[in-house]
Design an enzyme around this catalytic site. Sequence first.
Site, PDB file in Angstrom:
ATOM      1  N   GLU A 127      -7.425  -4.546  10.924  1.00  0.00           N
ATOM      2  CA  GLU A 127      -7.612  -2.898  11.199  1.00  0.00           C
ATOM      3  C   GLU A 127      -6.591  -2.177  10.295  1.00  0.00           C
ATOM      4  O   GLU A 127      -5.283  -2.664  10.322  1.00  0.00           O
ATOM      5  CB  GLU A 127      -7.402  -2.643  12.812  1.00  0.00           C
ATOM      6  CG  GLU A 127      -7.756  -1.392  13.495  1.00  0.00           C
ATOM      7  CD  GLU A 127      -6.577  -0.528  13.693  1.00  0.00           C
ATOM      8  OE1 GLU A 127      -6.517   0.298  12.482  1.00  0.00           O
ATOM      9  OE2 GLU A 127      -6.162  -0.558  14.395  1.00  0.00           O
ATOM     10  N   CYS A 162      -3.868   5.471  13.264  1.00  0.00           N
ATOM     11  CA  CYS A 162      -4.816   4.761  12.108  1.00  0.00           C
ATOM     12  C   CYS A 162      -6.075   5.744  12.190  1.00  0.00           C
ATOM     13  O   CYS A 162      -6.872   5.524  11.465  1.00  0.00           O
ATOM     14  CB  CYS A 162      -5.058   3.472  12.702  1.00  0.00           C
ATOM     15  SG  CYS A 162      -5.227   3.095  14.415  1.00  0.00           S
TER      16      CYS A 162
HETATM   17  P1  NDP Z   1       2.301  -3.125   6.345  1.00  0.00           P
HETATM   18  O1  NDP Z   1       0.763  -3.773   6.016  1.00  0.00           O
HETATM   19  O2  NDP Z   1       3.487  -3.332   5.324  1.00  0.00           O
HETATM   20  O3  NDP Z   1       2.894  -4.118   7.612  1.00  0.00           O
HETATM   21  C1  NDP Z   1       2.031  -4.167   8.707  1.00  0.00           C
HETATM   22  C2  NDP Z   1       2.700  -5.530   9.678  1.00  0.00           C
HETATM   23  O4  NDP Z   1       2.513  -6.547   8.526  1.00  0.00           O
HETATM   24  C3  NDP Z   1       4.055  -5.466   9.812  1.00  0.00           C
HETATM   25  O5  NDP Z   1       4.065  -6.115  11.153  1.00  0.00           O
HETATM   26  C4  NDP Z   1       4.619  -6.057   8.663  1.00  0.00           C
HETATM   27  O6  NDP Z   1       5.941  -6.547   9.013  1.00  0.00           O
HETATM   28  C5  NDP Z   1       3.753  -7.477   8.490  1.00  0.00           C
HETATM   29  N1  NDP Z   1       3.874  -8.044   7.186  1.00  0.00           N
HETATM   30  C6  NDP Z   1       3.996  -7.343   5.989  1.00  0.00           C
HETATM   31  N2  NDP Z   1       3.943  -8.351   5.322  1.00  0.00           N
HETATM   32  C7  NDP Z   1       3.818  -9.464   5.598  1.00  0.00           C
HETATM   33  C8  NDP Z   1       3.604 -10.709   5.081  1.00  0.00           C
HETATM   34  N3  NDP Z   1       3.950 -11.056   4.028  1.00  0.00           N
HETATM   35  N4  NDP Z   1       3.490 -11.938   6.250  1.00  0.00           N
HETATM   36  C9  NDP Z   1       3.511 -11.409   7.510  1.00  0.00           C
HETATM   37  N5  NDP Z   1       3.585 -10.159   8.047  1.00  0.00           N
HETATM   38  C10 NDP Z   1       3.631  -9.112   7.091  1.00  0.00           C
HETATM   39  O7  NDP Z   1       2.301  -1.688   6.854  1.00  0.00           O
HETATM   40  P2  NDP Z   1       3.456  -0.977   7.051  1.00  0.00           P
HETATM   41  O8  NDP Z   1       3.651  -1.001   8.597  1.00  0.00           O
HETATM   42  O9  NDP Z   1       4.680  -1.065   6.269  1.00  0.00           O
HETATM   43  O10 NDP Z   1       2.745   0.582   6.689  1.00  0.00           O
HETATM   44  C11 NDP Z   1       2.352   0.559   5.413  1.00  0.00           C
HETATM   45  C12 NDP Z   1       1.056   1.566   5.186  1.00  0.00           C
HETATM   46  O11 NDP Z   1       0.173   0.892   6.099  1.00  0.00           O
HETATM   47  C13 NDP Z   1       1.288   2.897   6.004  1.00  0.00           C
HETATM   48  O12 NDP Z   1       1.797   3.872   5.138  1.00  0.00           O
HETATM   49  C14 NDP Z   1      -0.136   3.149   6.305  1.00  0.00           C
HETATM   50  O13 NDP Z   1      -0.967   3.713   5.110  1.00  0.00           O
HETATM   51  C15 NDP Z   1      -0.628   1.838   6.644  1.00  0.00           C
HETATM   52  N6  NDP Z   1      -1.002   1.619   7.921  1.00  0.00           N
HETATM   53  C16 NDP Z   1      -2.004   1.816   8.371  1.00  0.00           C
HETATM   54  C17 NDP Z   1      -2.515   1.813   9.807  1.00  0.00           C
HETATM   55  C18 NDP Z   1      -3.589   1.639  10.300  1.00  0.00           C
HETATM   56  O14 NDP Z   1      -3.934   1.408  11.366  1.00  0.00           O
HETATM   57  N7  NDP Z   1      -4.655   2.271   9.604  1.00  0.00           N
HETATM   58  C19 NDP Z   1      -1.234   1.369  10.849  1.00  0.00           C
HETATM   59  C20 NDP Z   1      -0.026   1.153  10.155  1.00  0.00           C
HETATM   60  C21 NDP Z   1       0.065   1.317   8.796  1.00  0.00           C
HETATM   61  P3  NDP Z   1       7.200  -5.969   8.682  1.00  0.00           P
HETATM   62  O15 NDP Z   1       7.458  -4.697   9.225  1.00  0.00           O
HETATM   63  O16 NDP Z   1       8.398  -7.036   9.022  1.00  0.00           O
HETATM   64  O17 NDP Z   1       7.140  -5.775   7.293  1.00  0.00           O
END
Ligand code: NDP
Length: 676
Positions: free
Chosen positions: A258, A297
């Site tokens: 998602e 989201c």
């Molecule tokens: P990320 O995609 O960076 O992170 C989402 C999750 O993935 C976090 O728990 C993060 O952990 C984890 N993650 C990141 N890299 C890895 C990896 N290599 N291996 C395992 N887990 C990983 O999103 P962000 O939360 O930083 O948000 C960035 C952007 O994503 C926002 O600006 C927005 O545009 C979008 N977003 C969209 C959402 C939606 O539902 N549509 C919700 C949230 C964000 P960690 O925090 O430790 O890096």
Amino acid sequence: MSLKQISSFAAGQWVAPGAGARTIASAITGEPFATAGNDALDVQAMLAHARDVGGPALRRLTFHERAKMLKALAQALSERKQALYDLSFETGATQKDHLIDIDGGIGTMFVFASKGRREMPDGHVYLDGDVEQLSRNGTFLGQHVCTPLQGVAVHINAFNFPVWGMLEKLAPTLLAGVPAIVKPATNSCYVTELAVRIMLDSGILPDGALQLVSGGLGDMLDHLTCQDVVSFTGSADTAMKLRQNPVIVTNSVRFVAEQDSLNASILGPDAAPGTPEFDLFVKEVVREMTTKAGQKCTAIRRIIAPEAQVEALIAAISAKLAQTTIGDPRLDGTRMGALVSNGQKADVLAKASLIGQEAQRVFGDPDAFEVVGADAEKGAFVPPMLFYCADPDAARHVHDTEAFGPVSTIMGYRDLDHAIALANRGQGSLVTSLITHDPEVARQVVMGAAAFNGRIYINDRDSMQESTGHGSPLPHMVHGGPGRAGGGEEMGGVRGVKHYMQRTALQGSPRMLATIGRKWIPGAPEIQGPAHPFTRKFTELQIGETLHTAPRTITLDDIEHFAHFTGDTFYAHMNEDAAARNPFFPGRVAHGYLLLSFAAGLFVEPNEGPVLANTGLDGLRFMKPVVAGDSIKVRLTVKQKTRRTDEYGEMRWHVTLTNQDDEKVAEYELLTMNAY
Ligand code: NDP
């Protein structure tokens, strides 16, 4: 000030931050606040603990026992809500935002608890759909069943909903009978950690059912198998990276995503200024832009309105946005708090300036806005920003760039087809809303845009008082969307539970399938009980226990009497010639309800006993007409038993009425409540 130590919970032990830990800053002050992560976390031991300890313990429980567990967990969280609120302010969220995240998450768990008990069996195998007839004589049948996966669900969550984001995945996972390892986004993981502590401290969960990774996940995904599931929420970039992991690809590990979504809201052509729908639209847009500072989201990123209404809409939305007090979320007057981090603030401003290449900013200036009770420079504050895109057909960024903050773009449409085409430029969204009072407009939008959306939310003057809001995913309804939204699906009631189970097509004899599914099927053996089944308690009755009644002959007097007594003098029961002209009947026939009443008269045991009430009748079919002179008899068989309370349970009886030639004349399922 010493930093808050945010631990992981691995293989039954709390593990404090260690080498490789990351510092987390307060969203309000920008000051370091906590630390989380430990490179030494033994992720393989965590997987083994979930698979070897948590999974078997959960699978021993029935769906109903797991549902009860969810209810108890939700109650435990509910009792400690204040502590979760207090901590959650640090993420920039206001009290109103907490209601969505914390209360919304707990509410989701309660709904799954209730659905588990109402819609799933009090057993270990979920029957998916009806029996399929695969043979002429019914000795070989088909039945789809779902059983829990025997691995672990790895939940990777986004920063914006540290509690709801965990619970909306955890509830269906545990209900399915699968252990979970939760990895919250590091930026807000301290709130998730507290919620996990509350659940673990309650002692409700079996060992190994829930583990937590605060900080990095290490190489956990490299050790997954075909029995595991990854359920991810976050950015499209991370989703793409993770789903390409060679182990995930090679082992066909389920990957539910998602991710970024350019959701739209369409104002119907009928909803001109002055209508309730116009005002409703403005309210919904402003709420979506400012709740959680737009970090949702499902937030409305694109506002699609009739060209003639764009000006009035910009004025109305701007006027409302101007009333949004931005500041320290702990203050009563604050309507919008901060973004989760200064990193997110930089990201949102960069994305907004990309959108600004194609659209004009008509409200909100990130360089000039007031912040109450906090330092605008240090905290992750941004103002709501409304853009106007004059040429949405030529524009690209407004349709594909998600500024994950209080940022929305308004664009005009010529006609409804144009509105649909613009909405679909999002290339797959979690939700599109439509505010119209015209159901034909709603139908046209559904026909044109449903294929691009996981959810379509329609609202107008009739439903606005009770509607749940464009941005609220509900546990009863599917959440997820095609294409850019990730192609995944979550929740949707029992549908969401099935994501953590394997559906298997079973083929075999009625005896085999009835025993596996704990549900009697015609053709499976009948059991002769020691006494009339209505004298036997819920716990005594066996599936397959059957009563065959004596026959009863139907007379013309019976039909006449029933007709005049009930008032049902339909011609097929009263007029021989008219009935004979009807292709379904040979002449006057007995009422179907007369047959049901006589059937009850045949199978009932009249004395006070364990049967407490007749609560319903399902799947009634009349198969062959009954005429005066025919005689009917009944077979009553225990089909399924479902515990409901500590005192009584629901009995589902298979009832078949046959005539003197043993031809079926009617069939149905009777529901009664029986004392234990
Ligand atoms: P990320 O995609 O960076 O992170 C989402 C999750 O993935 C976090 O728990 C993060 O952990 C984890 N993650 C990141 N890299 C890895 C990896 N290599 N291996 C395992 N887990 C990983 O999103 P962000 O939360 O930083 O948000 C960035 C952007 O994503 C926002 O600006 C927005 O545009 C979008 N977003 C969209 C959402 C939606 O539902 N549509 C919700 C949230 C964000 P960690 O925090 O430790 O890096």
